[in-house]
Motif scaffolding. Sequence first.
Motif, PDB file in Angstrom:
ATOM      1  N   ASP A 218     121.400  70.246  55.395  1.00 20.06           N
ATOM      2  CA  ASP A 218     122.129  69.033  55.007  1.00 20.06           C
ATOM      3  C   ASP A 218     123.638  69.598  55.171  1.00 20.06           C
ATOM      4  O   ASP A 218     123.895  70.613  55.417  1.00 20.06           O
ATOM      5  CB  ASP A 218     121.716  68.591  53.321  1.00 20.06           C
ATOM      6  CG  ASP A 218     122.271  69.452  52.437  1.00 20.06           C
ATOM      7  OD1 ASP A 218     122.911  70.564  52.751  1.00 20.06           O
ATOM      8  OD2 ASP A 218     122.646  68.790  51.098  1.00 20.06           O
ATOM      9  N   GLY A 232     126.931  65.183  46.986  1.00 16.08           N
ATOM     10  CA  GLY A 232     125.381  65.453  46.868  1.00 16.08           C
ATOM     11  C   GLY A 232     124.778  65.801  48.332  1.00 16.08           C
ATOM     12  O   GLY A 232     123.591  66.155  48.162  1.00 16.08           O
ATOM     13  N   PHE A 275     111.766  72.834  46.864  1.00 13.54           N
ATOM     14  CA  PHE A 275     112.966  72.816  47.896  1.00 13.54           C
ATOM     15  C   PHE A 275     113.575  74.207  47.724  1.00 13.54           C
ATOM     16  O   PHE A 275     114.061  74.390  46.674  1.00 13.54           O
ATOM     17  CB  PHE A 275     113.726  71.561  47.299  1.00 13.54           C
ATOM     18  CG  PHE A 275     115.163  71.486  47.687  1.00 13.54           C
ATOM     19  CD1 PHE A 275     115.935  72.353  48.652  1.00 13.54           C
ATOM     20  CD2 PHE A 275     115.823  70.370  47.613  1.00 13.54           C
ATOM     21  CE1 PHE A 275     117.112  72.291  49.045  1.00 13.54           C
ATOM     22  CE2 PHE A 275     117.190  70.183  48.008  1.00 13.54           C
ATOM     23  CZ  PHE A 275     117.824  71.358  48.829  1.00 13.54           C
ATOM     24  N   ARG A 293     112.254  69.811  43.212  1.00 17.57           N
ATOM     25  CA  ARG A 293     112.169  68.121  43.383  1.00 17.57           C
ATOM     26  C   ARG A 293     112.524  68.340  45.074  1.00 17.57           C
ATOM     27  O   ARG A 293     112.824  69.113  45.722  1.00 17.57           O
ATOM     28  CB  ARG A 293     113.321  67.330  42.943  1.00 17.57           C
ATOM     29  CG  ARG A 293     114.697  68.095  43.014  1.00 17.57           C
ATOM     30  CD  ARG A 293     115.617  67.768  42.406  1.00 17.57           C
ATOM     31  NE  ARG A 293     116.843  68.479  42.580  1.00 17.57           N
ATOM     32  CZ  ARG A 293     117.714  68.382  43.523  1.00 17.57           C
ATOM     33  NH1 ARG A 293     117.472  67.812  44.947  1.00 17.57           N
ATOM     34  NH2 ARG A 293     118.782  69.423  43.502  1.00 17.57           N
ATOM     35  N   GLY A 295     115.023  67.129  48.230  1.00 19.51           N
ATOM     36  CA  GLY A 295     116.474  67.090  48.480  1.00 19.51           C
ATOM     37  C   GLY A 295     116.906  65.575  48.633  1.00 19.51           C
ATOM     38  O   GLY A 295     116.048  64.964  49.228  1.00 19.51           O
ATOM     39  N   ASP A 296     118.016  65.231  48.314  1.00 20.49           N
ATOM     40  CA  ASP A 296     118.522  63.829  48.789  1.00 20.49           C
ATOM     41  C   ASP A 296     120.077  64.324  49.583  1.00 20.49           C
ATOM     42  O   ASP A 296     121.041  64.754  48.821  1.00 20.49           O
ATOM     43  CB  ASP A 296     118.966  63.145  47.321  1.00 20.49           C
ATOM     44  CG  ASP A 296     119.167  61.719  48.144  1.00 20.49           C
ATOM     45  OD1 ASP A 296     119.351  61.214  49.001  1.00 20.49           O
ATOM     46  OD2 ASP A 296     119.047  60.810  47.037  1.00 20.49           O
ATOM     47  N   PRO A 297     119.976  63.999  50.731  1.00 17.43           N
ATOM     48  CA  PRO A 297     119.403  63.217  51.622  1.00 17.43           C
ATOM     49  C   PRO A 297     118.656  63.762  52.508  1.00 17.43           C
ATOM     50  O   PRO A 297     117.962  63.019  53.392  1.00 17.43           O
ATOM     51  CB  PRO A 297     120.627  62.495  52.483  1.00 17.43           C
ATOM     52  CG  PRO A 297     121.571  63.826  52.873  1.00 17.43           C
ATOM     53  CD  PRO A 297     121.495  64.652  51.257  1.00 17.43           C
ATOM     54  N   GLU A 298     117.876  65.124  52.179  1.00 16.95           N
ATOM     55  CA  GLU A 298     117.010  65.616  53.204  1.00 16.95           C
ATOM     56  C   GLU A 298     115.705  65.022  53.089  1.00 16.95           C
ATOM     57  O   GLU A 298     115.239  64.873  54.216  1.00 16.95           O
ATOM     58  CB  GLU A 298     116.606  67.040  52.446  1.00 16.95           C
ATOM     59  CG  GLU A 298     117.758  67.959  52.883  1.00 16.95           C
ATOM     60  CD  GLU A 298     118.700  68.182  51.410  1.00 16.95           C
ATOM     61  OE1 GLU A 298     118.853  67.055  50.781  1.00 16.95           O
ATOM     62  OE2 GLU A 298     119.531  69.170  51.459  1.00 16.95           O
TER      63      GLU A 298
HETATM   64  N1  GLY Z   1     121.049  67.639  49.123  1.00 15.44           N
HETATM   65  C1  GLY Z   1     121.043  68.573  48.172  1.00 15.44           C
HETATM   66  C2  GLY Z   1     120.347  68.468  47.086  1.00 15.44           C
HETATM   67  O1  GLY Z   1     119.553  67.516  46.908  1.00 15.44           O
HETATM   68  O2  GLY Z   1     120.296  69.286  46.074  1.00 15.44           O
END
Ligand code: GLY
Length: 423
Positions: A218, A232, A275, A293, A295-298
């Motif tokens: 990311d 993020g 993760f 959990r 990842g976001d945006p992974e």
């Molecule tokens: N993109 C990093 C996270 O979700 O922590």
Amino acid sequence: MNILVLGSGGREHTFAYKIVQSKLCDKLFVAPGNAGTAQIATNVAISVTDFQAIKELVLKESINMVVVGPEDPLVQGISDFFANDDQLKDVTVIGPSKEGAQLEGSKEYAKEFLIRHNIPTAAYQSFTAATVAQGKQFLETLNAPYVLKADGLAAGKGVLIIEDIEEAKIELENMLTNKKFGAASEKVVIEEFLDGIELSVFVLTDGENYLTLPTAKDYKRIGEGDTGLNTGGMGAISPVPFANDAFMAKIENQIVKPTVDGLAKENIDYKGFIFIGLIKVGNDPKVIEYNVRMGDPETEAVLPRVKTDLVTLFQHVGNQSLDKASLEIDPRTATTVMTVSGGYPEAYEKGKEITGVDDISESIVFHAGTKLDGDKVVTNGGRVIAVTSFDDDFRLALKKSYQNIEKLHFDKMYYRKDLGFDL
Ligand code: GLY
Ligand code: AMP
């Protein structure tokens, strides 16, 4: 079965997108959700940490499975809340116990776990307000840059990387004595700086068996060339081109397997995602963090590549039979580019109308910070919409995402145009 996804970001829209494709899913609820999840599921306006309201929803709607998106409810013990309640104990929760969630909830807990299981990671020591002086002495023994990490959850902002030793000492003092990150920095982990390229590995485990999902990288900084403040995440690419088979075998043997075996050995109840944030130092992977959990945006790049039915995988997690499951992965590259509100990650405005979503073709749109305002979709967060595309080559996939983003509009929209620059 009826399923509830907890959360409101792009990650949760992606979960919902995969879950509604499953024949096993009857009704899908998302709490609180966003304008994207509202199109494919029923949004319910309750907070992810309001366990009592979640219980009432689960009982009222006969929900059989709860997929927890963000870390907060996990660190606050939502899995234990379900396991210890007679009416909820048969509901499958995808997310670890409170103990397991400490891998993300406390940097010191994670470091101690890593060391106990001989998993490669940066050298470290941790300090409290009572040991600030020793912390400063420890900094003297390290080379620049200096890595200071607030022990607890700090919304992704708790890590400081500082070039100058005097500044590092001042920040250490700010964190410990002046509670720069509140209770999260009552303890600080000081770590050796690892020089290398980052990647993340995602694991789905039932506490005993595991499947390794595709890798992703990311882009955390707001500015092009990885400059400016941390966000993020501004986009992601999956798989990571430099993670070849030999390197992945090292990750599996030195990191993934010892992590899952360590959880099992210590009787830590863990059914969910791990993760693992890694840095490739020379040719060797080292762990920089665990998250409990996705990842976001992974997620927006990783899950669209998973062809296996996601609900079937989750059922195996619940039944601790993940050894009977296998993964089918789309070999193409997926890239996701995040559009954000002008000003993010600092102050930004909300409520701006979003147009052009319906003009997007050949890419998947995942809503992050959006909500419905009458029949309009408006911005409702810093990260607004992620656009995911596939191609054999990451550059071509990115090109599709960028061409489609051109069709999207909201006031002060920003995105990074240089993803993949370092690959
Ligand atoms: N993109 C990093 C996270 O979700 O922590
Ligand atoms: P974390 O929240 O632990 O993932 O840290 C946030 C970011 O800080 C990571 O994504 C890395 O870019 C960087 N980082 C953390 N630990 C180290 C380290 N020991 N050496 C170099 N960079 C690090």
